[in-house]
Design a protein around this motif. Structure first.
Motif, PDB file in Angstrom:
ATOM      1  N   ILE A  30      -5.436  39.606 -37.310  1.00 55.19           N
ATOM      2  CA  ILE A  30      -5.006  39.660 -35.909  1.00 55.19           C
ATOM      3  C   ILE A  30      -6.035  38.967 -35.024  1.00 55.19           C
ATOM      4  N   MET A  71      -0.444  45.128 -28.690  1.00 60.91           N
ATOM      5  CA  MET A  71      -0.352  45.451 -30.110  1.00 60.91           C
ATOM      6  C   MET A  71      -1.310  46.586 -30.439  1.00 60.91           C
ATOM      7  N   ASN A  72      -0.963  47.346 -31.472  1.00 61.82           N
ATOM      8  CA  ASN A  72      -1.862  48.356 -32.025  1.00 61.82           C
ATOM      9  C   ASN A  72      -1.724  48.338 -33.532  1.00 61.82           C
ATOM     10  N   LEU A  82       1.801  48.635 -37.719  1.00 63.26           N
ATOM     11  CA  LEU A  82       1.552  47.576 -36.743  1.00 63.26           C
ATOM     12  C   LEU A  82       2.583  47.776 -35.642  1.00 63.26           C
ATOM     13  N   TYR A  83       2.093  48.037 -34.432  1.00 63.23           N
ATOM     14  CA  TYR A  83       2.964  48.204 -33.273  1.00 63.23           C
ATOM     15  C   TYR A  83       2.863  46.919 -32.459  1.00 63.23           C
ATOM     16  N   HIS A  84       3.977  46.238 -32.252  1.00 59.21           N
ATOM     17  CA  HIS A  84       3.977  44.953 -31.551  1.00 59.21           C
ATOM     18  C   HIS A  84       5.020  45.005 -30.444  1.00 59.21           C
ATOM     19  N   SER A 114       9.266  49.007 -32.275  1.00 59.23           N
ATOM     20  CA  SER A 114       8.078  48.151 -32.183  1.00 59.23           C
ATOM     21  C   SER A 114       7.137  48.382 -33.354  1.00 59.23           C
ATOM     22  N   CYS A 133       1.260  36.877 -34.528  1.00 60.12           N
ATOM     23  CA  CYS A 133       0.248  36.957 -33.460  1.00 60.12           C
ATOM     24  C   CYS A 133       0.217  35.690 -32.612  1.00 60.12           C
TER      25      CYS A 133
END
Length: 153
Positions: A30, A71-72, A82-84, A114, A133
């Motif tokens: 990332i 993002m997280n 992966l939160y997007h 997400s 990304c």
């Protein structure tokens, strides 16, 4: 599961041994592919990538004292997540991702609005995550966020 870690390095150091490598690799992917302007931080007990207040002073509409989240990544009990928010807010990006996923993984895509869940640590499609990304700049995210927030108002 959220963490009380104060830094991303501390977060990784507190993970079980079998999660440290995959989470470190995901974080590195990332960081090397995310466009300039996003900032890495701890956010909601996870490693977060946000638009800092110096770029977007209004912050997150739900809590303006917080920077705008994007993002997280998190190590959950049974998976790495992966939160997007871009995938959630942009149908074209979602369609691109779901179309590309089978080219990068033989596993079925496990995804919420997400949240993309990876249950097998050795099968996280890092190349695809890197491409994801690169798809949205800080300015793209701000414009999409504002467009969607104004619809809600």
């Amino acid at each position: 599961m959220t963490s009380d870690a104060k830094t991303p390095d501390e977060y990784i150091s507190q993970l079980p041994e079998d999660r440290k490598g995959p989470m470190s690799e995901l974080r590195s992917t990332i960081r090397s592919h995310l466009p300039e302007g996003f900032e890495e931080t701890m956010s909601y007990g996870m490693i977060g990538y946000v638009v800092p207040h110096k770029i977007y002073p209004d912050g997150y509409h739900c809590s303006p004292e917080l920077p705008l989240p994007f993002m997280n990544i998190a190590s959950q009990k049974n998976f790495v997540a992966l939160y997007h928010m871009g995938v959630y807010a942009n149908k074209d990006l979602l369609n691109w991702f779901t179309g590309e996923y089978p080219k990068h993984s033989s596993r079925k895509l496990d995804m919420g609005k997400s949240c993309i869940r990876f249950k097998k640590m050795d099968d996280i499609p890092m190349d695809l995550i890197g491409q994801l990304c690169e798809k949205m700049t800080v300015q793209d995210w701000i414009e999409l966020y504002e467009k969607n927030i104004k619809k809600m108002s």
